[in-house]
Design a protein around this motif. Structure first.
Motif, PDB file in Angstrom:
ATOM      1  N   THR A  26       0.855  -1.185   0.000  1.00  0.00           N
ATOM      2  CA  THR A  26       0.000   0.000   0.000  1.00  0.00           C
ATOM      3  C   THR A  26       0.896   1.242   0.000  1.00  0.00           C
ATOM      4  O   THR A  26       2.107   1.149   0.233  1.00  0.00           O
ATOM      5  CB  THR A  26      -0.911   0.035   1.236  1.00  0.00           C
ATOM      6  OG1 THR A  26      -0.070   0.113   2.396  1.00  0.00           O
ATOM      7  CG2 THR A  26      -1.825  -1.187   1.298  1.00  0.00           C
ATOM      8  N   VAL A  27       0.308   2.397  -0.210  1.00  0.00           N
ATOM      9  CA  VAL A  27       1.088   3.643  -0.206  1.00  0.00           C
ATOM     10  C   VAL A  27       1.832   3.821   1.120  1.00  0.00           C
ATOM     11  O   VAL A  27       3.032   4.116   1.122  1.00  0.00           O
ATOM     12  CB  VAL A  27       0.199   4.858  -0.551  1.00  0.00           C
ATOM     13  CG1 VAL A  27       0.922   6.175  -0.303  1.00  0.00           C
ATOM     14  CG2 VAL A  27      -0.262   4.765  -2.008  1.00  0.00           C
ATOM     15  N   PRO A  28       1.184   3.639   2.277  1.00  0.00           N
ATOM     16  CA  PRO A  28       1.933   3.764   3.528  1.00  0.00           C
ATOM     17  C   PRO A  28       3.077   2.746   3.651  1.00  0.00           C
ATOM     18  O   PRO A  28       4.140   3.060   4.186  1.00  0.00           O
ATOM     19  CB  PRO A  28       0.882   3.538   4.623  1.00  0.00           C
ATOM     20  CG  PRO A  28      -0.416   3.875   3.973  1.00  0.00           C
ATOM     21  CD  PRO A  28      -0.250   3.473   2.533  1.00  0.00           C
ATOM     22  N   ASP A  29       2.879   1.538   3.122  1.00  0.00           N
ATOM     23  CA  ASP A  29       3.937   0.518   3.146  1.00  0.00           C
ATOM     24  C   ASP A  29       5.121   0.935   2.281  1.00  0.00           C
ATOM     25  O   ASP A  29       6.280   0.740   2.663  1.00  0.00           O
ATOM     26  CB  ASP A  29       3.412  -0.834   2.663  1.00  0.00           C
ATOM     27  CG  ASP A  29       2.387  -1.453   3.596  1.00  0.00           C
ATOM     28  OD1 ASP A  29       2.392  -1.110   4.798  1.00  0.00           O
ATOM     29  OD2 ASP A  29       1.583  -2.280   3.120  1.00  0.00           O
ATOM     30  N   ALA A  31       5.966   4.003   1.570  1.00  0.00           N
ATOM     31  CA  ALA A  31       6.612   5.109   2.289  1.00  0.00           C
ATOM     32  C   ALA A  31       7.526   4.573   3.384  1.00  0.00           C
ATOM     33  O   ALA A  31       8.677   5.008   3.516  1.00  0.00           O
ATOM     34  CB  ALA A  31       5.559   6.039   2.870  1.00  0.00           C
ATOM     35  N   LYS A  32       7.028   3.623   4.141  1.00  0.00           N
ATOM     36  CA  LYS A  32       7.826   3.058   5.237  1.00  0.00           C
ATOM     37  C   LYS A  32       9.064   2.336   4.703  1.00  0.00           C
ATOM     38  O   LYS A  32      10.165   2.507   5.214  1.00  0.00           O
ATOM     39  CB  LYS A  32       6.962   2.096   6.048  1.00  0.00           C
ATOM     40  CG  LYS A  32       7.662   1.536   7.258  1.00  0.00           C
ATOM     41  CD  LYS A  32       6.722   0.673   8.081  1.00  0.00           C
ATOM     42  CE  LYS A  32       7.425   0.124   9.292  1.00  0.00           C
ATOM     43  NZ  LYS A  32       6.543  -0.697  10.121  1.00  0.00           N
ATOM     44  N   ARG A  33       8.886   1.552   3.657  1.00  0.00           N
ATOM     45  CA  ARG A  33       9.991   0.771   3.107  1.00  0.00           C
ATOM     46  C   ARG A  33      11.087   1.663   2.521  1.00  0.00           C
ATOM     47  O   ARG A  33      12.263   1.342   2.611  1.00  0.00           O
ATOM     48  CB  ARG A  33       9.492  -0.192   2.033  1.00  0.00           C
ATOM     49  CG  ARG A  33      10.611  -1.083   1.495  1.00  0.00           C
ATOM     50  CD  ARG A  33      10.122  -2.141   0.566  1.00  0.00           C
ATOM     51  NE  ARG A  33       9.471  -3.209   1.297  1.00  0.00           N
ATOM     52  CZ  ARG A  33       9.169  -4.377   0.755  1.00  0.00           C
ATOM     53  NH1 ARG A  33       9.458  -4.616  -0.501  1.00  0.00           N
ATOM     54  NH2 ARG A  33       8.570  -5.303   1.468  1.00  0.00           N
ATOM     55  N   SER A  37       7.809  10.138   2.851  1.00  0.00           N
ATOM     56  CA  SER A  37       6.426  10.363   3.273  1.00  0.00           C
ATOM     57  C   SER A  37       5.444   9.736   2.281  1.00  0.00           C
ATOM     58  O   SER A  37       5.772   9.546   1.104  1.00  0.00           O
ATOM     59  CB  SER A  37       6.145  11.861   3.379  1.00  0.00           C
ATOM     60  OG  SER A  37       6.151  12.444   2.089  1.00  0.00           O
ATOM     61  N   ALA A  38       4.249   9.455   2.759  1.00  0.00           N
ATOM     62  CA  ALA A  38       3.191   8.951   1.879  1.00  0.00           C
ATOM     63  C   ALA A  38       2.866   9.994   0.811  1.00  0.00           C
ATOM     64  O   ALA A  38       2.525   9.645  -0.320  1.00  0.00           O
ATOM     65  CB  ALA A  38       1.951   8.604   2.693  1.00  0.00           C
ATOM     66  N   ARG A  39       3.009  11.248   1.159  1.00  0.00           N
ATOM     67  CA  ARG A  39       2.772  12.334   0.195  1.00  0.00           C
ATOM     68  C   ARG A  39       3.742  12.225  -0.984  1.00  0.00           C
ATOM     69  O   ARG A  39       3.353  12.375  -2.139  1.00  0.00           O
ATOM     70  CB  ARG A  39       2.918  13.677   0.895  1.00  0.00           C
ATOM     71  CG  ARG A  39       2.674  14.855   0.001  1.00  0.00           C
ATOM     72  CD  ARG A  39       2.669  16.157   0.823  1.00  0.00           C
ATOM     73  NE  ARG A  39       2.645  17.272  -0.064  1.00  0.00           N
ATOM     74  CZ  ARG A  39       3.600  18.191  -0.156  1.00  0.00           C
ATOM     75  NH1 ARG A  39       4.641  18.122   0.648  1.00  0.00           N
ATOM     76  NH2 ARG A  39       3.512  19.170  -1.002  1.00  0.00           N
ATOM     77  N   ARG A  42       2.705   9.340  -3.239  1.00  0.00           N
ATOM     78  CA  ARG A  42       1.586   9.729  -4.098  1.00  0.00           C
ATOM     79  C   ARG A  42       2.070  10.615  -5.248  1.00  0.00           C
ATOM     80  O   ARG A  42       1.595  10.502  -6.374  1.00  0.00           O
ATOM     81  CB  ARG A  42       0.492  10.415  -3.285  1.00  0.00           C
ATOM     82  CG  ARG A  42      -0.298   9.422  -2.425  1.00  0.00           C
ATOM     83  CD  ARG A  42      -1.516  10.049  -1.791  1.00  0.00           C
ATOM     84  NE  ARG A  42      -1.206  10.916  -0.673  1.00  0.00           N
ATOM     85  CZ  ARG A  42      -1.013  10.519   0.571  1.00  0.00           C
ATOM     86  NH1 ARG A  42      -1.119   9.243   0.866  1.00  0.00           N
ATOM     87  NH2 ARG A  42      -0.746  11.377   1.528  1.00  0.00           N
ATOM     88  N   HIS A  62      -2.404  -0.212  -4.571  1.00  0.00           N
ATOM     89  CA  HIS A  62      -1.242  -1.045  -4.259  1.00  0.00           C
ATOM     90  C   HIS A  62      -0.189  -0.892  -5.335  1.00  0.00           C
ATOM     91  O   HIS A  62      -0.508  -0.768  -6.518  1.00  0.00           O
ATOM     92  CB  HIS A  62      -1.633  -2.521  -4.186  1.00  0.00           C
ATOM     93  CG  HIS A  62      -2.380  -2.899  -2.958  1.00  0.00           C
ATOM     94  ND1 HIS A  62      -3.716  -2.656  -2.787  1.00  0.00           N
ATOM     95  CD2 HIS A  62      -1.962  -3.520  -1.838  1.00  0.00           C
ATOM     96  CE1 HIS A  62      -4.090  -3.126  -1.609  1.00  0.00           C
ATOM     97  NE2 HIS A  62      -3.039  -3.649  -1.007  1.00  0.00           N
TER      98      HIS A  62
END
Length: 130
Positions: A26-29, A31-33, A37-39, A42, A62
């Motif tokens: 996912t977008v947050p995943d 970003a974390k990896r 930032s999620a921004r 995107r 995804h």
């Protein structure tokens, strides 16, 4: 910033692209990896540095995990996405092409791209137009 409108819904294509790819994030995943930032993720999606598909019942955006290097998108991916789009492939078709094993390559186009075979993969992507 809204999630990109281009993220196609894989289930509407009626294919097994979800299983073909295997690992999705996912977008947050993402970003974390990649430590951003999620921004920014995107933004990378909007700029077509990455492709995303909407999967599952909730149609969550995804990204294929293989599209990522340690610090962000695989560098050669952006240009390859452009070539595939210019060849007339939708995002779902592009993801399917990148992840379909090819006997004339050592594995799948995404694996060859990650291994530094950008020119050969883009040549093959351009040939799809013919």
């Amino acid at each position: 910033m809204a999630v990109p409108q281009r993220a196609e819904i894989a289930s509407e294509q009626g294919d097994a692209v979800e299983e073909l790819v295997g690992e999705w994030l996912t977008v947050p995943d993402v970003a974390k990896r990649t430590g951003v930032s999620a921004r920014l993720v995107r933004q990378q999606l909007q700029e077509r540095q990455l492709l995303a598909l909407r999967l599952g019942e909730r149609r969550v955006v995804h990204v294929p995990a293989a599209f990522l290097a340690e610090d962000g998108p695989v560098p050669a991916l952006r240009g390859t996405i452009s070539v595939l789009a210019d060849s007339g492939l939708s995002d779902v078709e592009a993801v399917r092409w990148l992840f379909t094993p090819d006997d004339t390559l050592p594995g799948r186009p995404i694996d060859a791209l990650r291994s530094g075979h950008k020119t050969e993969i883009r040549r093959r992507a351009q040939a799809l137009l013919l």
